[in-house]
Design a protein around this motif. Structure first.
Motif, PDB file in Angstrom:
ATOM      1  N   TYR A   1       0.819  -1.210   0.000  1.00  0.00           N
ATOM      2  CA  TYR A   1       0.000   0.000   0.000  1.00  0.00           C
ATOM      3  C   TYR A   1       0.855   1.264   0.000  1.00  0.00           C
ATOM      4  CZ  TYR A   1       0.820  -0.061   5.072  1.00  0.00           C
ATOM      5  OH  TYR A   1       1.397  -0.066   6.315  1.00  0.00           O
ATOM      6  N   THR A   2       2.054   1.185   0.575  1.00  0.00           N
ATOM      7  CA  THR A   2       2.955   2.341   0.554  1.00  0.00           C
ATOM      8  C   THR A   2       3.398   2.640  -0.872  1.00  0.00           C
ATOM      9  OG1 THR A   2       3.762   1.902   2.793  1.00  0.00           O
ATOM     10  CG2 THR A   2       5.161   3.241   1.367  1.00  0.00           C
ATOM     11  N   ILE A   3       3.759   1.601  -1.601  1.00  0.00           N
ATOM     12  CA  ILE A   3       4.177   1.771  -2.997  1.00  0.00           C
ATOM     13  C   ILE A   3       3.037   2.348  -3.827  1.00  0.00           C
ATOM     14  CG2 ILE A   3       4.923   0.557  -5.084  1.00  0.00           C
ATOM     15  CD1 ILE A   3       6.250  -1.500  -3.227  1.00  0.00           C
ATOM     16  N   GLN A   4       1.846   1.797  -3.653  1.00  0.00           N
ATOM     17  CA  GLN A   4       0.708   2.257  -4.441  1.00  0.00           C
ATOM     18  C   GLN A   4       0.341   3.705  -4.127  1.00  0.00           C
ATOM     19  OE1 GLN A   4      -1.820  -1.133  -3.251  1.00  0.00           O
ATOM     20  NE2 GLN A   4      -2.126  -1.498  -5.424  1.00  0.00           N
ATOM     21  N   ALA A   5       0.340   4.043  -2.843  1.00  0.00           N
ATOM     22  CA  ALA A   5      -0.052   5.394  -2.447  1.00  0.00           C
ATOM     23  C   ALA A   5       0.943   6.423  -2.970  1.00  0.00           C
ATOM     24  CB  ALA A   5      -0.160   5.484  -0.922  1.00  0.00           C
ATOM     25  N   TYR A   6       2.218   6.189  -2.735  1.00  0.00           N
ATOM     26  CA  TYR A   6       3.235   7.118  -3.217  1.00  0.00           C
ATOM     27  C   TYR A   6       3.240   7.203  -4.744  1.00  0.00           C
ATOM     28  CZ  TYR A   6       5.545   8.097   1.236  1.00  0.00           C
ATOM     29  OH  TYR A   6       5.842   8.545   2.493  1.00  0.00           O
ATOM     30  N   SER A   7       3.128   6.054  -5.406  1.00  0.00           N
ATOM     31  CA  SER A   7       3.156   6.048  -6.867  1.00  0.00           C
ATOM     32  C   SER A   7       1.986   6.834  -7.445  1.00  0.00           C
ATOM     33  CB  SER A   7       3.125   4.602  -7.385  1.00  0.00           C
ATOM     34  OG  SER A   7       3.174   4.572  -8.796  1.00  0.00           O
ATOM     35  N   ALA A   8       0.805   6.711  -6.824  1.00  0.00           N
ATOM     36  CA  ALA A   8      -0.364   7.452  -7.299  1.00  0.00           C
ATOM     37  C   ALA A   8      -0.143   8.956  -7.184  1.00  0.00           C
ATOM     38  CB  ALA A   8      -1.604   7.035  -6.516  1.00  0.00           C
ATOM     39  N   GLU A   9       0.432   9.386  -6.060  1.00  0.00           N
ATOM     40  CA  GLU A   9       0.674  10.819  -5.890  1.00  0.00           C
ATOM     41  C   GLU A   9       1.815  11.303  -6.787  1.00  0.00           C
ATOM     42  OE1 GLU A   9      -1.674  12.121  -4.368  1.00  0.00           O
ATOM     43  OE2 GLU A   9      -2.391  10.265  -3.445  1.00  0.00           O
ATOM     44  N   HIS A  10       2.821  10.466  -7.004  1.00  0.00           N
ATOM     45  CA  HIS A  10       3.903  10.821  -7.930  1.00  0.00           C
ATOM     46  C   HIS A  10       3.365  11.009  -9.346  1.00  0.00           C
ATOM     47  CE1 HIS A  10       7.258   8.895  -5.222  1.00  0.00           C
ATOM     48  NE2 HIS A  10       6.785  10.031  -4.745  1.00  0.00           N
ATOM     49  N   ARG A  11       2.474  10.102  -9.760  1.00  0.00           N
ATOM     50  CA  ARG A  11       1.899  10.206 -11.105  1.00  0.00           C
ATOM     51  C   ARG A  11       1.086  11.483 -11.252  1.00  0.00           C
ATOM     52  NH1 ARG A  11       0.849   4.590 -10.182  1.00  0.00           N
ATOM     53  NH2 ARG A  11      -1.365   5.003  -9.880  1.00  0.00           N
ATOM     54  N   LEU A  12       0.373  11.843 -10.189  1.00  0.00           N
ATOM     55  CA  LEU A  12      -0.386  13.095 -10.220  1.00  0.00           C
ATOM     56  C   LEU A  12       0.556  14.288 -10.362  1.00  0.00           C
ATOM     57  CD1 LEU A  12      -2.869  14.852  -9.957  1.00  0.00           C
ATOM     58  CD2 LEU A  12      -2.767  14.544  -7.468  1.00  0.00           C
ATOM     59  N   PHE A  13       1.645  14.281  -9.619  1.00  0.00           N
ATOM     60  CA  PHE A  13       2.622  15.366  -9.692  1.00  0.00           C
ATOM     61  C   PHE A  13       3.239  15.451 -11.088  1.00  0.00           C
ATOM     62  CE2 PHE A  13       7.167  16.534  -9.332  1.00  0.00           C
ATOM     63  CZ  PHE A  13       7.025  17.861  -8.941  1.00  0.00           C
ATOM     64  N   LEU A  14       3.619  14.318 -11.657  1.00  0.00           N
ATOM     65  CA  LEU A  14       4.228  14.301 -12.986  1.00  0.00           C
ATOM     66  C   LEU A  14       3.227  14.722 -14.058  1.00  0.00           C
ATOM     67  CD1 LEU A  14       6.198  10.952 -12.593  1.00  0.00           C
ATOM     68  CD2 LEU A  14       7.206  13.233 -12.798  1.00  0.00           C
ATOM     69  N   ALA A  15       1.978  14.234 -13.951  1.00  0.00           N
ATOM     70  CA  ALA A  15       0.946  14.622 -14.914  1.00  0.00           C
ATOM     71  C   ALA A  15       0.660  16.112 -14.834  1.00  0.00           C
ATOM     72  CB  ALA A  15      -0.331  13.817 -14.658  1.00  0.00           C
ATOM     73  N   LEU A  16       0.724  16.664 -13.618  1.00  0.00           N
ATOM     74  CA  LEU A  16       0.520  18.101 -13.450  1.00  0.00           C
ATOM     75  C   LEU A  16       1.616  18.899 -14.168  1.00  0.00           C
ATOM     76  CD1 LEU A  16      -0.968  20.494 -12.172  1.00  0.00           C
ATOM     77  CD2 LEU A  16       0.426  20.161 -10.111  1.00  0.00           C
ATOM     78  N   ILE A  17       2.835  18.400 -14.113  1.00  0.00           N
ATOM     79  CA  ILE A  17       3.928  19.074 -14.818  1.00  0.00           C
ATOM     80  C   ILE A  17       3.654  19.113 -16.317  1.00  0.00           C
ATOM     81  CG2 ILE A  17       6.369  18.905 -15.448  1.00  0.00           C
ATOM     82  CD1 ILE A  17       6.925  17.810 -12.674  1.00  0.00           C
ATOM     83  N   PHE A  18       3.233  17.973 -16.880  1.00  0.00           N
ATOM     84  CA  PHE A  18       2.907  17.937 -18.309  1.00  0.00           C
ATOM     85  C   PHE A  18       1.734  18.860 -18.625  1.00  0.00           C
ATOM     86  CE2 PHE A  18       5.128  13.774 -18.087  1.00  0.00           C
ATOM     87  CZ  PHE A  18       6.001  13.949 -19.147  1.00  0.00           C
ATOM     88  N   PHE A  19       0.748  18.873 -17.725  1.00  0.00           N
ATOM     89  CA  PHE A  19      -0.437  19.715 -17.911  1.00  0.00           C
ATOM     90  C   PHE A  19      -0.051  21.190 -17.941  1.00  0.00           C
ATOM     91  CE2 PHE A  19      -4.242  21.952 -16.478  1.00  0.00           C
ATOM     92  CZ  PHE A  19      -5.255  21.341 -17.203  1.00  0.00           C
ATOM     93  N   VAL A  20       0.785  21.602 -17.000  1.00  0.00           N
ATOM     94  CA  VAL A  20       1.227  22.999 -16.927  1.00  0.00           C
ATOM     95  C   VAL A  20       2.063  23.371 -18.147  1.00  0.00           C
ATOM     96  CG1 VAL A  20       2.674  24.618 -15.650  1.00  0.00           C
ATOM     97  CG2 VAL A  20       1.110  23.110 -14.414  1.00  0.00           C
ATOM     98  N   CYS A  21       2.911  22.471 -18.584  1.00  0.00           N
ATOM     99  CA  CYS A  21       3.739  22.739 -19.775  1.00  0.00           C
ATOM    100  C   CYS A  21       2.870  22.986 -21.008  1.00  0.00           C
ATOM    101  CB  CYS A  21       4.696  21.576 -20.023  1.00  0.00           C
ATOM    102  SG  CYS A  21       6.049  21.452 -18.838  1.00  0.00           S
ATOM    103  N   VAL A  22       1.821  22.174 -21.167  1.00  0.00           N
ATOM    104  CA  VAL A  22       0.910  22.362 -22.297  1.00  0.00           C
ATOM    105  C   VAL A  22       0.163  23.684 -22.162  1.00  0.00           C
ATOM    106  CG1 VAL A  22      -1.169  21.472 -23.432  1.00  0.00           C
ATOM    107  CG2 VAL A  22       0.665  19.907 -22.761  1.00  0.00           C
ATOM    108  N   ALA A  23      -0.254  24.023 -20.937  1.00  0.00           N
ATOM    109  CA  ALA A  23      -0.977  25.281 -20.705  1.00  0.00           C
ATOM    110  C   ALA A  23      -0.088  26.484 -21.016  1.00  0.00           C
ATOM    111  CB  ALA A  23      -1.472  25.338 -19.261  1.00  0.00           C
TER     112      ALA A  23
END
Length: 294
Positions: free
Chosen positions: A185-207
């Motif tokens: 559950y630690t791996i899953q929780a951290y990975s989910a939040e990491h993916r959100l952070f990385l996706a946000l970076i891509f989102f901001v770059c496109v914006a």
């Protein structure tokens, strides 16, 4: 049980593929990647609060080192890039063809599993793997009748890149769970939040590039993409947590997603050449049964 978990995760991924196809209608890739990561991260957010101790799912930030965070971040980066490639391919291709390219997943996982874990297959088991891979290959050949050329199709190459990244992640997941001993559950929780952070970076770059927020045509399928991925990931991690789990087999089991996706595509999206594709997918199912029995 790890086999049951693997097949169940594949079935849920079939729904995920279908919902991704529907969510991509009228949308570009990055907004869907971001919002699916957002809803996935939302599911795991309560794990970082003390209330999660009630369900033995509490993730204590103070007990995870920066080294462990970095290891999990690599997984999140590979998955996020895989999503970007796969979502574009799913939007552009019929579901049967995007699934056909994923047929190479067991091959890449077999190579990774053999190199990292020394996993070997018997002649019968290797035959089952080859039947599955060949069945997907012949399915892709039907694309010639539908105007899709493997060596000239950008979406096909994007799906291949997504497949290779996914296969690498499969091997890496087992390494994290079994070699480092981190709680699932630690791996899953951290990975989910990491993916959100990385996706946000891509989102901001496109914006920033477009000087406007990326357009999103909202539908119920958008959150379903994020939720279904988290559900499949939870089931999948229950499988690889078993020391006897074989990542090559799990990659085959995950391919049952094609069966579910194909049936939904036939019923709801008007898939063409149904008869020939059905025979090939039947061969895929039989090869999976053979692998389980062997």
């Amino acid at each position: 049980m790890w086999m049951v978990f693997g097949i169940s995760a594949g079935a849920l991924l079939g729904l995920y593929d279908f919902w991704t196809k529907k969510a991509m209608t009228g949308n570009s890739v990055i907004p869907i990647v971001f919002w699916s990561a957002f809803f996935g991260g939302l599911v795991w957010l309560p794990a970082f609060f003390p209330i999660a101790q009630t369900f033995d799912l509490y993730v204590d930030l103070s007990k995870t080192s920066l080294h462990e965070q970095a290891i999990i971040l690599i997984k999140g980066l590979a998955m996020t890039l895989s999503w970007i490639f796969a979502y574009y391919a799913v939007r552009e291709l019929p579901m049967s063809f995007s699934g056909a390219v994923r047929s190479s997943g067991p091959l890449w996982t077999l190579v990774g599993g053999s190199l990292v874990f020394g996993e070997d297959l018997s002649a019968l088991q290797m035959s089952a793997v080859l039947i599955s891979v060949l069945a997907y290959y012949f399915l892709s050949q039907i694309g010639r009748d539908e105007g899709i050329r493997l060596l000239r199709s950008g979406p096909m190459f994007f799906m291949l890149a997504a497949t290779i990244l996914s296969a690498m992640t499969t091997v890496y997941d087992k390494y994290i769970v079994q070699q480092l001993g981190l709680p699932i559950y630690t791996i899953q929780a951290y990975s989910a939040e990491h993916r959100l952070f990385l996706a946000l970076i891509f989102f901001v770059c496109v914006a920033v590039r477009d000087r406007a927020l990326p357009f999103l045509q909202w539908s119920l399928y958008v959150p379903l993409v994020g939720f279904s991925w988290v559900g499949a990931e939870i089931i999948y991690f229950l499988a690889i947590a078993d020391p006897d789990a074989n990542v090559t087999y799990l990659s085959i089991f995950r391919r049952t997603s094609l069966v579910i996706g194909f049936l939904l595509s036939v019923l709801l999206l008007g898939e063409r050449n149904v008869g020939r594709k059905f025979l090939i997918i039947l061969a895929i199912v039989l090869s999976t049964v053979l692998l389980v029995l062997s």
